[in-house]
Motif scaffolding. Structure first.
Motif, short mmCIF file in Angstrom:
data_model
loop_
_atom_site.label_atom_id
_atom_site.label_comp_id
_atom_site.label_asym_id
_atom_site.label_seq_id
_atom_site.Cartn_x
_atom_site.Cartn_y
_atom_site.Cartn_z
N TRP A 35 0.92 -1.24 0.14
CA TRP A 35 -0.03 0.10 -0.08
C TRP A 35 0.91 1.32 -0.10
O TRP A 35 0.55 2.32 -0.75
N TRP B 102 1.36 1.23 -4.48
CA TRP B 102 0.24 2.12 -5.07
C TRP B 102 0.77 3.42 -5.30
O TRP B 102 1.64 3.99 -4.75
N PRO C 180 0.17 7.18 -6.45
CA PRO C 180 -0.89 8.20 -6.24
C PRO C 180 -1.06 9.05 -7.88
O PRO C 180 -2.28 9.31 -8.12
N ARG D 154 -3.10 6.73 -9.91
CA ARG D 154 -4.00 6.33 -9.33
C ARG D 154 -4.37 4.54 -9.91
O ARG D 154 -5.32 4.37 -10.12
N ALA D 155 -3.23 3.91 -9.33
CA ALA D 155 -3.22 2.42 -9.42
C ALA D 155 -2.22 1.61 -8.98
O ALA D 155 -1.22 2.51 -8.47
N ASP E 47 -13.32 -1.93 -3.79
CA ASP E 47 -12.44 -0.91 -3.22
C ASP E 47 -12.02 0.35 -4.00
O ASP E 47 -12.07 0.02 -5.30
N LYS F 40 -9.94 2.23 -4.82
CA LYS F 40 -8.65 2.19 -5.51
C LYS F 40 -8.52 1.18 -6.21
O LYS F 40 -7.56 1.10 -7.33
N TRP F 41 -9.25 -0.12 -6.10
CA TRP F 41 -9.26 -1.08 -6.90
C TRP F 41 -9.96 -0.74 -8.35
O TRP F 41 -9.60 -0.98 -9.40
N ALA G 75 -10.24 2.34 -9.48
CA ALA G 75 -9.25 3.29 -10.11
C ALA G 75 -8.14 2.41 -10.94
O ALA G 75 -7.77 2.74 -12.02
N THR G 76 -7.65 1.44 -10.41
CA THR G 76 -6.62 0.30 -10.87
C THR G 76 -7.06 -0.04 -12.05
O THR G 76 -6.37 0.00 -13.12
#
Length: 606
Positions: free
Chosen positions: A451, A455, A457, A460-461, A488, A490-491, A493-494
């Motif tokens: 994390w 990750w 920023p 964003r992935a 999630d 962030k998921w 976004a990935t």
């Protein structure tokens, strides 16, 4: 073309048969043995076994006999229609043997048809000369180290094979004339016990029915009843054909040297067993009800981590040995000029940390399906985890076996997290001793590290490597293994970032080599494993309609026989070694996950 082939085999070796009736790849006596027929990689020096109509004006269709590994090539001419039926009767399932039979049965189903036959073996990748002995009942090709005997299939007294002749190149050529209802052909047998003999058509038809019965009996064990039953059954049959029965090991593919880019350098030998592939096989086959095969693979895996507790090699030969010295066949031109042609695989010595997570994940999954873990096996697994505890936080070569140096690959860390997580769960479920406290510390450190450093920023992935902004589709498994929630933010976004960078018309690239140099010149096609992993990730994230469209489009890229190579090229052609076990394993996983999502069954991590 790579796609113009069917696969037949006897569970110790296999052959590729092209749609024009040519066996142009066959290694004997094992998958990883030197080739006898290899014209797939060198038209002149590779060797082949060809059967085709005498007339050049014909149409051809190819299919598998339903629910079997028996391949039928149909030739339609003005004078008649003939069928070439290719199969290999199963070899002994519990012991290795040098004796293998490749059956080429010809039958005329309408009118009259004449076939030209040419058998031109080239032993040891064309490096070993042989002698040819012609008899009244067949032919013996003798290299000194391996013999290949041709037994004629005909009625006693039939003289229509009198045109058989031996050429200056020690190849045998002849002609077979058939009328409607007649059956002829021949059997190629390695290391036969005795001279060539005439085989009656009734005998070869009995062998055909026995082989059909074997495959249909095996496939009947499948418990899959979903939407894509025929597709998954073909994938299951393909995986079985890639299995070396005496040990339970599965080769990644039966071929070597087929290119990931036409004219490029990425031409590897895949006739070996990867720990990663074998681990995925346990999961996929259990999900279809093939518990015996899953148990065999699990035993093979157990043999590897028990014989050397701690560090594992990433790949082995089917017998568990580890000599995979890489060399180049200088005298072969390569598929469509794609040179070098390599045998052996130098990547065997790489450090790839993800294999430990795949191993422990498969053991955990097998345990959930009732497969036992003996004391010795648990002690060895504990040793593997203890070794990983000392080694997970270091650069490695990564899942894609790059040759550009080691790096801190996020996927390697992810699967190290999986290894410790599954080890802890197994220890608790089995009530077995282990360093679970220490394993828990490692698991939590990796979680926070990914994390913090995996990750990005700005992108964003989650990214391929620490301190990099490159994306990598191996990370599509993050939600599937339970590291991140499939919902999630962030998921989500990935997935969006990957779609923008790595997805083209629903097909998925592994990564962008121009953004992340991997030590090799050239490019590659989209990676079929990754496309199916994308389906899985989309379905788990709730994008079910998109997942189904990607899956259905991917099915259109299969060959006429439902097979897949490693990659799909820019024009939709199959690229890389063929057929590829990893692709068919991921197809099964994607179909089951997608089917569950369509049926409203909540996604679960493995």
């Amino acid at each position: 073309m790579i796609a113009d082939h069917g696969l037949i085999g006897d569970l110790q070796t296999a052959a590729l048969v092209s749609a024009d009736g040519t066996v142009d790849w066959f290694c004997c006596p094992r998958f990883d043995s030197p080739s006898v027929f290899g014209s797939l990689l060198d038209h002149e020096q590779g060797g082949h076994c060809r059967i085709r109509p005498v007339t050049g004006d014909y149409r051809v269709r190819q299919l598998y006999l339903p629910d079997t590994a028996v391949l039928i090539t149909r030739f339609m001419t003005e004078s008649g229609t003939g069928e070439l039926v290719d199969f290999m009767p199963p070899a002994p399932l519990t012991r290795a043997t040098g004796n293998h039979r490749l059956v080429r049965m010809l039958r005329c189903v309408r009118g009259q048809i004449d076939f030209d036959v040419e058998v031109a073996p080239r032993f040891d990748y064309g490096r070993l000369l042989h002698r040819t002995h012609l008899t009244d009942d067949g032919v013996v090709f003798d290299s000194g180290t391996l013999t290949l005997t041709l037994h004629a299939v005909r009625e006693p007294g039939d003289t229509r094979l009198a045109a058989v002749r031996v050429g200056d190149d020690n190849a045998v050529r002849g002609r077979i004339a058939l009328n409607a209802g007649e059956v002829r052909g021949f059997v190629l047998e390695s290391d036969a016990d005795g001279p060539p003999r005439t085989i009656r058509p009734a005998e070869i038809e009995d062998l055909y029915h026995e082989t059909v019965r074997f495959w249909r009996t095996w496939l009947a064990k499948s418990t899959y009843r979903g939407r894509w039953q025929e597709t998954l059954h073909r994938s299951a049959l393909t995986l079985k054909l890639l299995t070396y029965a005496p040990t339970g090991a599965m080769v990644a593919a039966p071929t070597a040297g087929l290119p990931e880019q036409i004219g490029g350098l990425r031409n590897w030998d895949y006739r070996y067993t990867w720990v990663r592939d074998a681990s995925f096989a346990v999961y996929s086959l259990l999900s279809m009800g093939f518990t015996e095969e899953a148990a065999d693979f699990a035993r093979w895996l157990a043999g590897r981590y028990q014989e050397r507790p701690g560090e594992l090699r990433i790949m082995y030969r089917v017998d568990g040995s580890a000599d995979l010295t890489e060399q180049t066949l200088e005298h072969w031109e390569g598929y469509r000029g794609s040179w070098p042609v390599r045998i052996g695989n130098e990547a065997a010595g790489q450090l790839q940390l993800d294999i430990y997570g795949e191993l422990l994940d498969s053991v955990h999954h097998a345990h959930q399906h009732g497969l036992p873990i003996a004391h010795q096996g648990w002690e060895a697994l504990s040793g593997v985890l203890d070794w990983l505890g000392d080694n997970w936080d270091q650069p490695e070569e990564g899942i894609w076996e790059t040759r550009g140096g080691r790096a801190d690959f996020t996927y390697g860390r992810l699967m190290s997290w999986v290894a410790f997580d599954r080890g802890i769960r197994l220890s608790e479920a089995l009530r077995r001793p282990g360093q679970s406290g220490r394993w828990r510390v490692h698991r939590d450190r990796i979680y926070r590290q990914i994390w913090d450093r995996g990750w990005h920023p700005g992108r964003r992935a989650f990214v391929q490597r620490y301190d990099s902004d490159v994306l990598d589709s191996s990370l599509l498994r993050m939600a599937q293994v339970g590291f991140v929630s499939a919902r999630d933010p962030k998921w989500f976004a990935t997935l969006t970032a990957m779609e923008e960078d790595l997805v083209v018309d629903s097909l998925v690239y592994r990564y962008d080599p121009s953004a992340a140099p991997d030590g090799l010149r050239g490019s590659e096609g989209t990676f079929s494993l990754c496309t199916f992993a994308y389906v899985n990730a989309l379905a788990m994230a709730g994008y079910v309609d998109k997942a189904r469209l990607v899956f259905e489009k991917m099915l259109t890229y299969s060959t006429h026989l439902g097979l897949y190579a490693e990659e799909i090229g820019p024009t939709g052609e199959q690229l890389g070694n063929f057929p590829q076990a990893f692709t068919h394993l991921s197809l099964i996983d994607a179909a089951i996950t997608l089917g569950n999502a369509l049926d409203g069954i909540a996604p679960q991590w493995t």
